[in-house]
Design a protein around this motif. Structure first.
Motif, PDB file in Angstrom:
ATOM      1  N   GLU A 103      -9.461  11.366  -4.417  1.00 53.63           N
ATOM      2  CA  GLU A 103      -8.317  12.071  -5.000  1.00 53.63           C
ATOM      3  C   GLU A 103      -7.059  11.883  -4.150  1.00 53.63           C
ATOM      4  OE1 GLU A 103      -6.992  16.666  -6.161  1.00 53.63           O
ATOM      5  OE2 GLU A 103      -8.866  16.271  -5.072  1.00 53.63           O
ATOM      6  N   THR A 104      -5.951  11.535  -4.805  1.00 50.11           N
ATOM      7  CA  THR A 104      -4.654  11.447  -4.135  1.00 50.11           C
ATOM      8  C   THR A 104      -4.077  12.846  -4.007  1.00 50.11           C
ATOM      9  OG1 THR A 104      -4.242   9.224  -4.978  1.00 50.11           O
ATOM     10  CG2 THR A 104      -2.330  10.488  -4.212  1.00 50.11           C
ATOM     11  N   LEU A 105      -3.863  13.273  -2.764  1.00 53.47           N
ATOM     12  CA  LEU A 105      -3.423  14.645  -2.508  1.00 53.47           C
ATOM     13  C   LEU A 105      -1.920  14.754  -2.305  1.00 53.47           C
ATOM     14  CD1 LEU A 105      -6.277  15.692  -0.050  1.00 53.47           C
ATOM     15  CD2 LEU A 105      -6.144  16.077  -2.526  1.00 53.47           C
ATOM     16  N   SER A 106      -1.324  13.751  -1.654  1.00 57.79           N
ATOM     17  CA  SER A 106       0.116  13.778  -1.388  1.00 57.79           C
ATOM     18  C   SER A 106       0.634  12.354  -1.322  1.00 57.79           C
ATOM     19  CB  SER A 106       0.423  14.471  -0.049  1.00 57.79           C
ATOM     20  OG  SER A 106      -0.095  15.776  -0.004  1.00 57.79           O
ATOM     21  N   THR A 107       1.855  12.149  -1.766  1.00 60.89           N
ATOM     22  CA  THR A 107       2.514  10.852  -1.628  1.00 60.89           C
ATOM     23  C   THR A 107       3.846  11.048  -0.923  1.00 60.89           C
ATOM     24  OG1 THR A 107       3.551  11.051  -3.812  1.00 60.89           O
ATOM     25  CG2 THR A 107       1.421   9.894  -3.694  1.00 60.89           C
ATOM     26  N   THR A 151      -9.369  15.011   6.262  1.00 59.25           N
ATOM     27  CA  THR A 151      -8.907  14.870   4.883  1.00 59.25           C
ATOM     28  C   THR A 151      -8.317  13.496   4.623  1.00 59.25           C
ATOM     29  OG1 THR A 151      -8.450  17.239   4.706  1.00 59.25           O
ATOM     30  CG2 THR A 151      -7.326  15.798   3.140  1.00 59.25           C
ATOM     31  N   GLU A 152      -7.596  12.970   5.609  1.00 58.52           N
ATOM     32  CA  GLU A 152      -6.899  11.701   5.385  1.00 58.52           C
ATOM     33  C   GLU A 152      -7.787  10.477   5.549  1.00 58.52           C
ATOM     34  OE1 GLU A 152      -2.284  12.121   5.740  1.00 58.52           O
ATOM     35  OE2 GLU A 152      -3.137  11.980   7.759  1.00 58.52           O
ATOM     36  N   MET A 153      -8.738  10.499   6.515  1.00 57.60           N
ATOM     37  CA  MET A 153      -9.516   9.268   6.719  1.00 57.60           C
ATOM     38  C   MET A 153     -11.031   9.471   6.784  1.00 57.60           C
ATOM     39  SD  MET A 153     -10.638   9.509  10.034  1.00 57.60           S
ATOM     40  CE  MET A 153     -11.317   7.870  10.111  1.00 57.60           C
ATOM     41  N   GLY A 154     -11.508  10.700   6.645  1.00 54.96           N
ATOM     42  CA  GLY A 154     -12.917  10.920   6.400  1.00 54.96           C
ATOM     43  C   GLY A 154     -13.843  11.117   7.574  1.00 54.96           C
ATOM     44  N   LYS A 155     -13.338  11.128   8.810  1.00 47.66           N
ATOM     45  CA  LYS A 155     -14.253  11.335   9.938  1.00 47.66           C
ATOM     46  C   LYS A 155     -14.836  12.742   9.891  1.00 47.66           C
ATOM     47  CE  LYS A 155     -11.103  10.669  13.156  1.00 47.66           C
ATOM     48  NZ  LYS A 155     -11.592   9.677  14.088  1.00 47.66           N
ATOM     49  N   PRO A 156     -16.087  12.941  10.342  1.00 43.90           N
ATOM     50  CA  PRO A 156     -16.648  14.294  10.392  1.00 43.90           C
ATOM     51  C   PRO A 156     -15.732  15.231  11.173  1.00 43.90           C
ATOM     52  CG  PRO A 156     -18.372  12.683  10.753  1.00 43.90           C
ATOM     53  CD  PRO A 156     -17.068  11.933  10.753  1.00 43.90           C
ATOM     54  N   VAL A 157     -15.587  16.442  10.687  1.00 42.01           N
ATOM     55  CA  VAL A 157     -14.608  17.354  11.268  1.00 42.01           C
ATOM     56  C   VAL A 157     -14.920  17.666  12.729  1.00 42.01           C
ATOM     57  CG1 VAL A 157     -15.747  19.493  10.527  1.00 42.01           C
ATOM     58  CG2 VAL A 157     -13.241  19.419  10.797  1.00 42.01           C
ATOM     59  N   ALA A 158     -16.194  17.674  13.098  1.00 41.48           N
ATOM     60  CA  ALA A 158     -16.535  17.904  14.507  1.00 41.48           C
ATOM     61  C   ALA A 158     -15.993  16.779  15.382  1.00 41.48           C
ATOM     62  CB  ALA A 158     -18.050  18.020  14.671  1.00 41.48           C
ATOM     63  N   ALA A 159     -16.074  15.542  14.887  1.00 41.19           N
ATOM     64  CA  ALA A 159     -15.523  14.402  15.632  1.00 41.19           C
ATOM     65  C   ALA A 159     -14.007  14.477  15.685  1.00 41.19           C
ATOM     66  CB  ALA A 159     -15.967  13.096  14.983  1.00 41.19           C
ATOM     67  N   VAL A 200      -2.469   7.695   6.602  1.00 39.42           N
ATOM     68  CA  VAL A 200      -2.525   8.896   7.449  1.00 39.42           C
ATOM     69  C   VAL A 200      -1.109   9.447   7.707  1.00 39.42           C
ATOM     70  CG1 VAL A 200      -4.748   8.422   8.554  1.00 39.42           C
ATOM     71  CG2 VAL A 200      -2.670   7.415   9.517  1.00 39.42           C
ATOM     72  N   PRO A 201      -0.309   9.607   6.659  1.00 44.77           N
ATOM     73  CA  PRO A 201       1.082  10.025   6.874  1.00 44.77           C
ATOM     74  C   PRO A 201       1.222  11.427   7.437  1.00 44.77           C
ATOM     75  CG  PRO A 201       0.526  10.072   4.532  1.00 44.77           C
ATOM     76  CD  PRO A 201      -0.606   9.388   5.228  1.00 44.77           C
ATOM     77  N   GLN A 202       0.323  12.339   7.057  1.00 42.07           N
ATOM     78  CA  GLN A 202       0.462  13.709   7.558  1.00 42.07           C
ATOM     79  C   GLN A 202       0.145  13.779   9.052  1.00 42.07           C
ATOM     80  OE1 GLN A 202      -0.853  17.005   4.973  1.00 42.07           O
ATOM     81  NE2 GLN A 202      -1.435  15.453   3.462  1.00 42.07           N
ATOM     82  N   MET A 242       0.853  -1.196   0.000  1.00 41.36           N
ATOM     83  CA  MET A 242       0.000   0.000   0.000  1.00 41.36           C
ATOM     84  C   MET A 242       0.886   1.241   0.000  1.00 41.36           C
ATOM     85  SD  MET A 242      -2.925   1.062   2.782  1.00 41.36           S
ATOM     86  CE  MET A 242      -4.040   2.424   2.469  1.00 41.36           C
ATOM     87  N   PRO A 243       0.718   2.166  -0.951  1.00 46.28           N
ATOM     88  CA  PRO A 243       1.555   3.365  -0.973  1.00 46.28           C
ATOM     89  C   PRO A 243       1.282   4.240   0.245  1.00 46.28           C
ATOM     90  CG  PRO A 243      -0.262   3.562  -2.531  1.00 46.28           C
ATOM     91  CD  PRO A 243      -0.279   2.149  -2.041  1.00 46.28           C
ATOM     92  N   ILE A 244       2.313   4.979   0.649  1.00 48.80           N
ATOM     93  CA  ILE A 244       2.152   5.927   1.745  1.00 48.80           C
ATOM     94  C   ILE A 244       1.656   7.225   1.126  1.00 48.80           C
ATOM     95  CG2 ILE A 244       3.303   7.166   3.606  1.00 48.80           C
ATOM     96  CD1 ILE A 244       5.316   4.873   3.748  1.00 48.80           C
ATOM     97  N   ALA A 245       0.382   7.527   1.351  1.00 51.95           N
ATOM     98  CA  ALA A 245      -0.226   8.649   0.650  1.00 51.95           C
ATOM     99  C   ALA A 245      -1.449   9.161   1.384  1.00 51.95           C
ATOM    100  CB  ALA A 245      -0.629   8.219  -0.769  1.00 51.95           C
ATOM    101  N   THR A 246      -1.731  10.437   1.183  1.00 53.05           N
ATOM    102  CA  THR A 246      -2.987  11.041   1.629  1.00 53.05           C
ATOM    103  C   THR A 246      -3.955  10.993   0.454  1.00 53.05           C
ATOM    104  OG1 THR A 246      -1.904  12.525   3.209  1.00 53.05           O
ATOM    105  CG2 THR A 246      -4.096  13.148   2.431  1.00 53.05           C
ATOM    106  N   VAL A 247      -5.014  10.194   0.608  1.00 52.66           N
ATOM    107  CA  VAL A 247      -6.044  10.073  -0.410  1.00 52.66           C
ATOM    108  C   VAL A 247      -7.365  10.486   0.224  1.00 52.66           C
ATOM    109  CG1 VAL A 247      -7.214   8.541  -2.037  1.00 52.66           C
ATOM    110  CG2 VAL A 247      -4.803   8.149  -1.480  1.00 52.66           C
ATOM    111  N   ASN A 248      -7.964  11.526  -0.275  1.00 51.08           N
ATOM    112  CA  ASN A 248      -9.204  12.040   0.303  1.00 51.08           C
ATOM    113  C   ASN A 248     -10.330  11.037   0.068  1.00 51.08           C
ATOM    114  OD1 ASN A 248     -11.527  13.415   1.036  1.00 51.08           O
ATOM    115  ND2 ASN A 248     -10.854  15.364   0.157  1.00 51.08           N
ATOM    116  N   PRO A 249     -10.858  10.396   1.114  1.00 48.56           N
ATOM    117  CA  PRO A 249     -11.895   9.385   0.907  1.00 48.56           C
ATOM    118  C   PRO A 249     -13.244   9.959   0.484  1.00 48.56           C
ATOM    119  CG  PRO A 249     -11.497   9.704   3.246  1.00 48.56           C
ATOM    120  CD  PRO A 249     -10.463  10.504   2.523  1.00 48.56           C
ATOM    121  N   ALA A 250     -13.412  11.272   0.599  1.00 49.05           N
ATOM    122  CA  ALA A 250     -14.659  11.890   0.155  1.00 49.05           C
ATOM    123  C   ALA A 250     -14.693  12.080  -1.355  1.00 49.05           C
ATOM    124  CB  ALA A 250     -14.868  13.231   0.851  1.00 49.05           C
ATOM    125  N   THR A 251     -13.503  12.032  -1.982  1.00 45.29           N
ATOM    126  CA  THR A 251     -13.431  12.248  -3.430  1.00 45.29           C
ATOM    127  C   THR A 251     -12.642  11.170  -4.163  1.00 45.29           C
ATOM    128  OG1 THR A 251     -11.403  13.575  -3.262  1.00 45.29           O
ATOM    129  CG2 THR A 251     -13.518  14.743  -3.065  1.00 45.29           C
TER     130      THR A 251
END
Length: 468
Positions: A12-16, A71-79, A165-167, A1-10
């Motif tokens: 989209e790969t944001l950073s590797t 951004t990294e794993m999709g939990k609601p921002v309030a949580a 969740v590298p960031q 599995m690549p080490i990357a930030t992938v937005n689960p809402a879209t």
């Protein structure tokens, strides 16, 4: 599995990120060993000052790190904000209580006199470098509940975080650095799972802790066992949520929804199997399904979102396979059971309530990591306990009854690391956390957790020679 930030809402790969090479891993192992040699001799007051400073920085960073987690794993921002606040609370709790929890213990003199001791003590000393293999679902909390007690005990930490969740992982290293912890005390290793064995077998690593899947736990436990190194494992859960006739039904229903969909349903201690007495089964199930159906599924950055996307495409596919298997075998979906039609992008799944579950369905035995609940009808307490224990897991449990005799029976007979009455399972710094059976072993949090990575040392003092 690549080490990357992938937005689960879209999707989209944001950073590797590049994996660390062998030379850099060696440098960091050496730095950790050097740090422990010096850090282990610091006093509790020094460690507490550093830990409190880290908590203050985390409070100041709350909004930024919350958005990073979302951004990294999709939990609601309030949580995500609540998770950051909980981490700062735990840091302060251990800063305040570690010295007391690890204070020397002195057995009564009359109990040790026949061992030839004039006096004896038990001292808790740090083990050394602890490797933490952590999951993505609570990317801050899972790490802090290891790091805060481990660092306060005088250990140092190496973090191998989940690759998605590298960031967040890099933030944690930077947080402890900014707080003033000596270089090497807490380091993030951006490596894949294949690198774990070599790191764990290194003589400079004294112990390991893992939160994650059952296969990952088996692997780490086997390697550590071969090396005779201490491990703590927190693995899967399929927690029962039992509702008896004396329960406050409205509160039980309201709490059940939160207990099932917290963190988008991706929590080891989320209630997953709802075991309801026949006398209240129909009323509970109707209200529960209605509330689940009314939840808002959407962009996790929106404050009004109740349920965001699952963290990965593979995770959604696994959940779909379990639900589809149950439906093919005769289960009924009172709500949900599919991807939301208005969310073509990202890895969303509808909040789902299934009834008519039978033992031949995979979902009866396997953990559902997403917003899917299974509801069972039982005729009495004995049947409820039997069904609650009919799982390979034993992490926690929830029981709704106001009958003291029933509470005592459930406390005695449920096979789990926790039994929460008339409320939702939660982890708290002051309470031990962990499971039995295939949910793992050892405990995190509380005094039990901070002592897991300590050398429990007997100090024996014989009589001094006369005239010495």
């Amino acid at each position: 599995m690549p080490i990357a930030t992938v937005n689960p809402a879209t999707g989209e790969t944001l950073s590797t990120f590049d994996e660390l090479g062998a030379q850099e891993i060696e440098r960091r192992l050496a730095a950790a060993a050097t740090a422990f040699h010096h850090y282990r001799t610091t006093g509790f007051a020094v460690r507490a000052e550093l830990m409190n400073r880290a908590a203050g920085l985390l409070d100041a960073d709350q909004e930024t790190i919350a958005r990073t987690m979302t951004t990294e794993m999709g939990k609601p921002v309030a949580a995500a904000r609540a998770e950051a606040a909980k981490c700062a609370k735990a840091m302060r709790w251990y800063a305040a209580h570690a010295e007391r929890l690890l204070a020397d213990e002195t057995p009564p003199a009359d109990e040790t006199a026949d061992a030839g001791a004039v006096r004896a003590r038990v001292r808790y000393r740090p083990l050394g470098v602890v490797l933490a293999v952590m999951p993505w679902n609570f990317p801050l909390w899972q790490v802090v509940r290891f790091a805060a007690p481990a660092l306060m005990a005088g250990n140092v930490g190496l973090l191998k975080h989940a690759s998605n969740v590298p960031q967040t992982a890099l933030y944690l290293e930077d947080l402890f650095r900014r707080a003033g912890f000596p270089a090497g005390c807490f380091q993030t290793l951006l490596v894949g799972s294949r690198a774990v064995e070599g790191i764990l077998r290194d003589a400079r690593v004294a112990a390991a802790t893992l939160t994650g899947s059952e296969p990952a736990g088996r692997s780490v436990a086997a390697i550590a066992g071969d090396e005779i190194k201490k491990t703590v494992l927190e693995l899967g859960g399929s927690d029962p949520y039992i509702v008896m006739p004396s329960a406050d039904l409205e509160r039980a229903v309201r709490t059940a929804v939160t207990a099932r969909v917290q963190n988008n349903g991706q929590s080891c201690i989320a209630a997953k199997r709802f075991i309801v007495h026949a006398d209240v089964h129909e009323a509970f199930t109707e209200r529960f399904a209605s509330r689940m159906r009314a939840l808002t599924v959407g962009d996790p950055m929106e404050e009004t979102t109740d349920v965001g996307p699952l963290a990965s495409e593979r995770g959604r596919a696994d959940l779909e396979e379990l639900v589809d298997d149950a439906l093919r075998r005769g289960a009924t979906a009172l709500c949900g059971g599919a991807r939301p039609k208005d969310r073509p992008l990202g890895w969303f799944y509808e909040p789902t309530v299934l009834t008519g579950i039978t033992p031949d369905m995979r979902i009866h035995r396997e953990e559902t990591f997403g917003p899917v609940a299974t509801v069972y009808r039982v005729g009495g307490l004995g049947e409820a306990v039997e069904l609650a224990n009919d799982t390979p897991f034993g992490l926690s449990s929830n029981v709704w009854t106001r009958d003291p005799a029933e509470q005592e029976r459930f406390a005695r007979d449920i096979e789990a690391g926790g039994v929460f009455f008339n409320g939702m399972t939660a982890s708290h710094p002051a309470l031990p956390f962990g499971g039995v059976k295939r949910s793992g072993y050892g405990r995190e949090l509380s005094g039990h957790g901070i002592r897991e990575f300590c050398n429990v040392t007997t100090l024996w003092y014989g009589a001094e020679p006369a005239g010495a």
